[in-house]
Design a protein around this motif. Sequence first.
Motif, PDB file in Angstrom:
ATOM      1  N   GLN A   1       0.825  -1.205   0.000  1.00  0.00           N
ATOM      2  CA  GLN A   1       0.000   0.000   0.000  1.00  0.00           C
ATOM      3  C   GLN A   1       0.860   1.257   0.000  1.00  0.00           C
ATOM      4  O   GLN A   1       0.569   2.225  -0.706  1.00  0.00           O
ATOM      5  CB  GLN A   1      -0.935   0.000   1.210  1.00  0.00           C
ATOM      6  CG  GLN A   1      -1.953   1.129   1.191  1.00  0.00           C
ATOM      7  CD  GLN A   1      -2.893   1.037   0.005  1.00  0.00           C
ATOM      8  OE1 GLN A   1      -3.548   0.029  -0.199  1.00  0.00           O
ATOM      9  NE2 GLN A   1      -2.954   2.091  -0.801  1.00  0.00           N
ATOM     10  N   ALA A   2       1.950   1.229   0.765  1.00  0.00           N
ATOM     11  CA  ALA A   2       2.831   2.405   0.821  1.00  0.00           C
ATOM     12  C   ALA A   2       3.503   2.655  -0.530  1.00  0.00           C
ATOM     13  O   ALA A   2       3.651   3.804  -0.940  1.00  0.00           O
ATOM     14  CB  ALA A   2       3.889   2.215   1.911  1.00  0.00           C
ATOM     15  N   PHE A   3       3.889   1.590  -1.233  1.00  0.00           N
ATOM     16  CA  PHE A   3       4.473   1.779  -2.565  1.00  0.00           C
ATOM     17  C   PHE A   3       3.460   2.422  -3.503  1.00  0.00           C
ATOM     18  O   PHE A   3       3.822   3.278  -4.310  1.00  0.00           O
ATOM     19  CB  PHE A   3       4.960   0.441  -3.130  1.00  0.00           C
ATOM     20  CG  PHE A   3       6.415   0.162  -2.867  1.00  0.00           C
ATOM     21  CD1 PHE A   3       7.324   0.124  -3.905  1.00  0.00           C
ATOM     22  CD2 PHE A   3       6.881  -0.064  -1.576  1.00  0.00           C
ATOM     23  CE1 PHE A   3       8.675  -0.135  -3.680  1.00  0.00           C
ATOM     24  CE2 PHE A   3       8.212  -0.328  -1.331  1.00  0.00           C
ATOM     25  CZ  PHE A   3       9.119  -0.363  -2.375  1.00  0.00           C
ATOM     26  N   LEU A   4       2.201   2.039  -3.388  1.00  0.00           N
ATOM     27  CA  LEU A   4       1.160   2.683  -4.199  1.00  0.00           C
ATOM     28  C   LEU A   4       0.968   4.142  -3.782  1.00  0.00           C
ATOM     29  O   LEU A   4       0.917   5.037  -4.627  1.00  0.00           O
ATOM     30  CB  LEU A   4      -0.164   1.929  -4.075  1.00  0.00           C
ATOM     31  CG  LEU A   4      -0.245   0.580  -4.775  1.00  0.00           C
ATOM     32  CD1 LEU A   4      -1.532  -0.138  -4.392  1.00  0.00           C
ATOM     33  CD2 LEU A   4      -0.147   0.750  -6.275  1.00  0.00           C
TER      34      LEU A   4
ATOM     35  N   THR B   1       9.673  -3.843  -8.666  1.00  0.00           N
ATOM     36  CA  THR B   1       8.834  -3.596  -7.492  1.00  0.00           C
ATOM     37  C   THR B   1       8.618  -4.814  -6.604  1.00  0.00           C
ATOM     38  O   THR B   1       8.746  -4.694  -5.382  1.00  0.00           O
ATOM     39  CB  THR B   1       7.488  -2.966  -7.920  1.00  0.00           C
ATOM     40  OG1 THR B   1       7.759  -1.793  -8.691  1.00  0.00           O
ATOM     41  CG2 THR B   1       6.641  -2.605  -6.719  1.00  0.00           C
ATOM     42  N   PRO B   2       8.304  -6.007  -7.137  1.00  0.00           N
ATOM     43  CA  PRO B   2       8.126  -7.145  -6.229  1.00  0.00           C
ATOM     44  C   PRO B   2       9.369  -7.434  -5.389  1.00  0.00           C
ATOM     45  O   PRO B   2       9.262  -7.693  -4.187  1.00  0.00           O
ATOM     46  CB  PRO B   2       7.805  -8.308  -7.177  1.00  0.00           C
ATOM     47  CG  PRO B   2       7.237  -7.668  -8.391  1.00  0.00           C
ATOM     48  CD  PRO B   2       7.986  -6.369  -8.530  1.00  0.00           C
ATOM     49  N   GLY B   3      10.541  -7.360  -5.999  1.00  0.00           N
ATOM     50  CA  GLY B   3      11.778  -7.571  -5.253  1.00  0.00           C
ATOM     51  C   GLY B   3      12.033  -6.457  -4.253  1.00  0.00           C
ATOM     52  O   GLY B   3      12.494  -6.702  -3.137  1.00  0.00           O
ATOM     53  N   GLN B   4      11.723  -5.228  -4.656  1.00  0.00           N
ATOM     54  CA  GLN B   4      11.887  -4.083  -3.745  1.00  0.00           C
ATOM     55  C   GLN B   4      10.991  -4.262  -2.514  1.00  0.00           C
ATOM     56  O   GLN B   4      11.426  -4.035  -1.381  1.00  0.00           O
ATOM     57  CB  GLN B   4      11.497  -2.776  -4.454  1.00  0.00           C
ATOM     58  CG  GLN B   4      12.385  -2.378  -5.606  1.00  0.00           C
ATOM     59  CD  GLN B   4      13.591  -1.549  -5.211  1.00  0.00           C
ATOM     60  OE1 GLN B   4      13.837  -1.299  -4.041  1.00  0.00           O
ATOM     61  NE2 GLN B   4      14.351  -1.134  -6.202  1.00  0.00           N
TER      62      GLN B   4
ATOM     63  N   VAL C   1      12.118   5.114  -0.789  1.00  0.00           N
ATOM     64  CA  VAL C   1      12.572   5.434   0.569  1.00  0.00           C
ATOM     65  C   VAL C   1      11.419   5.999   1.391  1.00  0.00           C
ATOM     66  O   VAL C   1      11.235   5.628   2.553  1.00  0.00           O
ATOM     67  CB  VAL C   1      13.771   6.408   0.535  1.00  0.00           C
ATOM     68  CG1 VAL C   1      14.096   6.951   1.921  1.00  0.00           C
ATOM     69  CG2 VAL C   1      14.995   5.713  -0.063  1.00  0.00           C
ATOM     70  N   SER C   2      10.607   6.870   0.807  1.00  0.00           N
ATOM     71  CA  SER C   2       9.451   7.444   1.523  1.00  0.00           C
ATOM     72  C   SER C   2       8.467   6.358   1.936  1.00  0.00           C
ATOM     73  O   SER C   2       7.936   6.376   3.053  1.00  0.00           O
ATOM     74  CB  SER C   2       8.738   8.473   0.649  1.00  0.00           C
ATOM     75  OG  SER C   2       9.577   9.558   0.367  1.00  0.00           O
ATOM     76  N   ALA C   3       8.216   5.407   1.049  1.00  0.00           N
ATOM     77  CA  ALA C   3       7.283   4.322   1.350  1.00  0.00           C
ATOM     78  C   ALA C   3       7.804   3.465   2.496  1.00  0.00           C
ATOM     79  O   ALA C   3       7.063   3.136   3.433  1.00  0.00           O
ATOM     80  CB  ALA C   3       7.058   3.459   0.103  1.00  0.00           C
ATOM     81  N   ILE C   4       9.064   3.114   2.443  1.00  0.00           N
ATOM     82  CA  ILE C   4       9.653   2.272   3.491  1.00  0.00           C
ATOM     83  C   ILE C   4       9.684   3.011   4.815  1.00  0.00           C
ATOM     84  O   ILE C   4       9.379   2.438   5.868  1.00  0.00           O
ATOM     85  CB  ILE C   4      11.069   1.817   3.071  1.00  0.00           C
ATOM     86  CG1 ILE C   4      10.987   0.912   1.845  1.00  0.00           C
ATOM     87  CG2 ILE C   4      11.772   1.100   4.224  1.00  0.00           C
ATOM     88  CD1 ILE C   4      12.327   0.619   1.192  1.00  0.00           C
ATOM     89  N   ARG C   5      10.028   4.296   4.786  1.00  0.00           N
ATOM     90  CA  ARG C   5      10.057   5.096   6.007  1.00  0.00           C
ATOM     91  C   ARG C   5       8.680   5.118   6.669  1.00  0.00           C
ATOM     92  O   ARG C   5       8.552   4.938   7.884  1.00  0.00           O
ATOM     93  CB  ARG C   5      10.525   6.520   5.717  1.00  0.00           C
ATOM     94  CG  ARG C   5      10.681   7.366   6.981  1.00  0.00           C
ATOM     95  CD  ARG C   5      11.065   8.820   6.746  1.00  0.00           C
ATOM     96  NE  ARG C   5      11.777   9.136   5.538  1.00  0.00           N
ATOM     97  CZ  ARG C   5      11.228   9.725   4.457  1.00  0.00           C
ATOM     98  NH1 ARG C   5       9.950  10.035   4.440  1.00  0.00           N
ATOM     99  NH2 ARG C   5      11.965  10.010   3.404  1.00  0.00           N
ATOM    100  N   GLU C   6       7.629   5.316   5.855  1.00  0.00           N
ATOM    101  CA  GLU C   6       6.270   5.370   6.418  1.00  0.00           C
ATOM    102  C   GLU C   6       5.905   4.057   7.107  1.00  0.00           C
ATOM    103  O   GLU C   6       5.389   4.052   8.224  1.00  0.00           O
ATOM    104  CB  GLU C   6       5.263   5.665   5.312  1.00  0.00           C
ATOM    105  CG  GLU C   6       3.816   5.663   5.806  1.00  0.00           C
ATOM    106  CD  GLU C   6       2.843   5.925   4.686  1.00  0.00           C
ATOM    107  OE1 GLU C   6       2.180   4.962   4.261  1.00  0.00           O
ATOM    108  OE2 GLU C   6       2.763   7.079   4.236  1.00  0.00           O
ATOM    109  N   VAL C   7       6.177   2.940   6.454  1.00  0.00           N
ATOM    110  CA  VAL C   7       5.839   1.641   7.045  1.00  0.00           C
ATOM    111  C   VAL C   7       6.683   1.385   8.282  1.00  0.00           C
ATOM    112  O   VAL C   7       6.177   0.934   9.311  1.00  0.00           O
ATOM    113  CB  VAL C   7       6.013   0.504   6.014  1.00  0.00           C
ATOM    114  CG1 VAL C   7       5.813  -0.853   6.662  1.00  0.00           C
ATOM    115  CG2 VAL C   7       5.039   0.687   4.863  1.00  0.00           C
TER     116      VAL C   7
END
Length: 197
Positions: free
Chosen positions: A102-105, A116-119, A171-177
């Motif tokens: 969801q964060a990647f979206l 993306t799947p690997g990320q 990076v923003s998506a990962i930080r949020e999660v």
Amino acid sequence: MKDTPDPGPTFPIALPIQLAVNGKRHQLDLDPRASVLDTLRDRLGVMSVKKGCDHGQCGACTVLADGKRVLSCLCLAASYDGADILTAEGLGTVDQLHPMQQAFLDHDGFQCGYCTPGQICSAVGMLDELAQGMPSHVTPDVRKVAELNDAEIRERMSGNLCRCGAYVNIVSAIREVGQGQAASAALPMPVAREVTR
């Protein structure tokens, strides 16, 4: 009459291997040289795992094996007999995405989507490693749990390449999660109350 050369020892053509992939158990007879990547794609039809470089350099094939992130192109399936393999498509469902999906979206953490799947699998594994206190090259004090910051995220995700250059949003998506996980871990656990009838 000519002497025929000794062919040497004979090896089995196929090894019986058992894998649990995204919660479903599979019994397979595989060539001992088969990689986890080729087994997932060619034998089981799991297409979210991508073959990028096939040399362990791009991270497109990253999956979680028994909870640890691995480059499936470098892993022999025979070495993972009995393992639980989780791919990006096994993290969530269409109706209920995993928080990282969801964060990647939400953060537009992809462009072409090939990596993306690997990320996503790498990001989930990376946050777990961070939570377990594993240091990285940029962790200032390896005796302490590293703080989730952009430098840590970038270093820990450095094995996953995005040829489109969506790194800022990744990076923003990962930080949020990661911040959400840290916040929920800091909440007190609910106290179990005795049920009376």
